[in-house]
Motif scaffolding. Structure first.
Motif, mmCIF file in Angstrom:
data_model
loop_
_atom_site.group_PDB
_atom_site.id
_atom_site.type_symbol
_atom_site.label_atom_id
_atom_site.label_comp_id
_atom_site.label_asym_id
_atom_site.label_seq_id
_atom_site.Cartn_x
_atom_site.Cartn_y
_atom_site.Cartn_z
ATOM 1 N N TRP A 61 0.842 -1.203 0.000
ATOM 2 C CA TRP A 61 0.000 0.000 0.000
ATOM 3 C C TRP A 61 0.875 1.251 0.000
ATOM 4 O O TRP A 61 0.616 2.207 -0.719
ATOM 5 C CB TRP A 61 -0.929 -0.011 1.207
ATOM 6 C CG TRP A 61 -1.694 1.261 1.365
ATOM 7 C CD1 TRP A 61 -2.773 1.678 0.655
ATOM 8 C CD2 TRP A 61 -1.405 2.303 2.302
ATOM 9 N NE1 TRP A 61 -3.188 2.904 1.093
ATOM 10 C CE2 TRP A 61 -2.367 3.318 2.100
ATOM 11 C CE3 TRP A 61 -0.443 2.475 3.284
ATOM 12 C CZ2 TRP A 61 -2.361 4.473 2.860
ATOM 13 C CZ3 TRP A 61 -0.448 3.634 4.032
ATOM 14 C CH2 TRP A 61 -1.408 4.614 3.805
ATOM 15 N N GLY A 62 1.926 1.257 0.809
ATOM 16 C CA GLY A 62 2.831 2.403 0.864
ATOM 17 C C GLY A 62 3.534 2.648 -0.455
ATOM 18 O O GLY A 62 3.668 3.791 -0.903
ATOM 19 N N GLU A 82 0.949 4.135 -2.889
ATOM 20 C CA GLU A 82 0.690 5.545 -2.613
ATOM 21 C C GLU A 82 1.874 6.425 -3.008
ATOM 22 O O GLU A 82 1.691 7.500 -3.571
ATOM 23 C CB GLU A 82 0.368 5.743 -1.123
ATOM 24 C CG GLU A 82 -0.980 5.201 -0.715
ATOM 25 C CD GLU A 82 -2.123 5.950 -1.366
ATOM 26 O OE1 GLU A 82 -2.053 7.183 -1.479
ATOM 27 O OE2 GLU A 82 -3.093 5.276 -1.774
#
Length: 80
Positions: free
Chosen positions: A20-21, A24
């Motif tokens: 997810w990081g 993003e």
């Protein structure tokens, strides 16, 4: 058994947060990120291959250590 399940869930959660990081961060950079679907497929295939290669080499290291391939061969005629 419960510890193994807890460990697996924790590691998959960390993997999810890391992915997810990365997602993003990738799409938050200034400017348009231009990569075709072929680029994403190549990136994913390279990442998976790298992880498999690293895991395979670690497995070989543990296997050789556990089965005595890393032991020094002792000649009975040698003096200690």
């Amino acid at each position: 058994m419960r510890n193994i399940i807890l460990l697996a869930v924790s590691l998959f959660a960390l993997l999810g947060f890391a992915l997810w990081g990365v997602w993003e961060l990738w799409f938050s950079v200034d400017g348009e990120v231009v990569m075709s679907i072929h680029g994403f497929i190549a990136l994913a295939a390279g990442s998976v291959f790298t992880l498999l290669l690293g895991g395979g080499l670690m497995w070989l290291a543990f296997y050789s250590s556990k089965h005595g391939y890393d032991e020094r061969e002792i000649d009975p005629d040698d003096e200690l």
